[in-house]
Scaffold this active site. Structure first.
Site, short mmCIF file in Angstrom:
data_model
loop_
_atom_site.label_atom_id
_atom_site.label_comp_id
_atom_site.label_asym_id
_atom_site.label_seq_id
_atom_site.Cartn_x
_atom_site.Cartn_y
_atom_site.Cartn_z
CE LYS A 50 35.89 35.63 49.51
NZ LYS A 50 35.80 36.44 50.74
CE1 TYR A 82 37.77 51.40 18.48
CE2 TYR A 82 38.59 49.76 20.03
CZ TYR A 82 37.68 50.15 19.05
OH TYR A 82 36.70 49.28 18.64
C1 LIG Z 1 37.11 36.36 51.38
C2 LIG Z 1 37.11 36.01 52.83
C3 LIG Z 1 38.14 35.23 53.38
C4 LIG Z 1 39.41 34.88 52.62
O1 LIG Z 1 40.21 36.03 52.60
P1 LIG Z 1 41.66 36.05 51.93
O2 LIG Z 1 42.15 37.42 52.22
O3 LIG Z 1 41.44 35.82 50.47
O4 LIG Z 1 42.48 34.99 52.55
C5 LIG Z 1 38.00 34.79 54.69
N1 LIG Z 1 36.92 35.16 55.43
C6 LIG Z 1 35.94 35.94 54.94
C7 LIG Z 1 34.80 36.31 55.82
C8 LIG Z 1 36.01 36.41 53.64
O5 LIG Z 1 35.04 37.22 53.17
#
Ligand SMILES: *Cc1c(COP(=O)(O)O)cnc(C)c1O
Length: 339
Positions: free
Chosen positions: A31, A236
């Protein structure tokens, strides 16, 4: 500014996480553009390493990946079936009775899974909702039952065992493949592994997978250097004043590139010329960072902000965040190179 991404390190990290869950199939969470590293390159590399289950947050992310992966790859959508979404070739993880009935009405033969809430109260069917649709949902032949752990990066947290027990109570005896664990849950041990594990951040070199191989380095080009007299200030708010005659380099990257102003607030942020650390001085601007390079014998063309000595979690500590947020904030201005 350059982002170097080591695809073979991502593949190796995925393999070593998979080896920690030998009874399960290891999926990959890609994702948010594979945590900012470029899903169009990362996901095919993971497919090549053997991944056949991918998880994305949104249907649009899944659709972008679909043509890049073999037909035997399954792409699960964590947000499920939201109104108006095109889920062709994807598997929504339905989160509510409303999503379940919408999905079955619109895609009566489409593959789906179900997301159950075991305590995190973020996504998924609550136990009562699950009980109400369970027999109809199981009769429809789900591909996966999943839930998500809220505290897996804290192995001693009592929520882990509570969520595990809740997941078992909701899914034991269903005969449907199950998934509970992301990176943190993989490290909690075999009880948490079920049929599919869903590593994300550990593949990309982040905690809680402390043994991960580093994946990412970031180099920031030096635009110019100047001599600053003792008593003169930089940037700044004139927030840094030279105590000695100094040489200051200005590099091209700033908070618009995910390098938050808060990284420099304690005065501990360093940029690196090979092994030599150079303190960042003054405030981080939108596109520029100023660095004290007085002690360097010569000024390199670029300085690293992420390297083997200063990884994403070290940066995250400086600004009070987590490695995940550093990765996903870096943005689109870096020239990405993959090896
Ligand atoms: C983001 C996510 C993961 C992966 O999690 P990590 O901590 O990055 O390994 C797995 N399952 C769900 C539902 C997530 O939202």
């Amino acid at each position: 500014m350059g982002m170097s991404i080591d695809l073979s390190a991502i593949q190796a990290n995925w393999k070593s996480l998979a080896e920690r869950a030998p009874g399960a199939r290891a999926a990959a969470v890609v994702k948010a553009d594979a945590y900012g590293l470029g899903a169009a390159r990362v996901a095919p590399a993971l497919y090549e390493a053997g991944v056949r289950e991918f998880f994305v947050a949104l249907a649009a992310e899944g659709r972008a990946l679909r043509p890049l992966l073999g037909d035997d790859a399954r792409i699960f959508v964590l947000s499920g079936h939201m109104e108006g979404q095109d889920l062709t070739g994807l598997i929504p993880l339905l989160n509510s009775p409303e999503q379940f009935f919408r999905d079955r009405a619109l895609r009566p033969r489409g593959a789906f899974g179900l997301q159950l809430d075991t305590g995190m109260n973020r996504l998924g069917l609550e136990p009562g909702e699950w009980a109400a649709i369970r027999s109809e949902a199981l009769a429809a032949g789900p591909s996966l039952l999943m839930s998500h752990l809220a505290c897996a990066d804290e192995p001693e947290h009592p929520a882990n065992a509570e969520q595990l027990a809740a997941f078992r109570a909701m899914t034991d005896g269903t005969g449907v493949p199950r998934s509970l664990s992301a990176t943190g849950g993989i490290l909690l041990g075999a009880d948490y592994h079920f049929d599919i594990v869903r590593p994300g951040v550990g593949m990309y070199g982040g905690l809680p997978f402390a043994e991960a191989r580093p994946v990412l380095s970031l180099d920031l080009p030096v635009i110019q250097t100047r001599d600053v007299k003792a008593g003169e200030s930089v940037g700044y708010g004139y927030s840094w004043t030279a105590k000695r005659p100094s040489r200051v380099a200005t590099v091209a990257a700033g908070y618009a590139d995910g390098l938050a102003r808060a990284l420099a607030r304690q005065g501990e942020l360093r940029l690196w010329a090979g092994e030599r650390a150079c303190p960042v001085v003054g405030r981080i601007s939108m596109d520029l960072i100023t660095v004290d390079v007085t002690d360097l014998p010569d000024i390199p063309k670029k300085l690293a902000i992420l390297n083997a000595a200063q990884g994403i979690d070290a940066l995250a500590d400086l600004s009070g965040t987590i490695g995940y947020e550093i990765l996903t904030s870096l943005g689109q201005r870096y020239a990405r190179t993959y090896s």
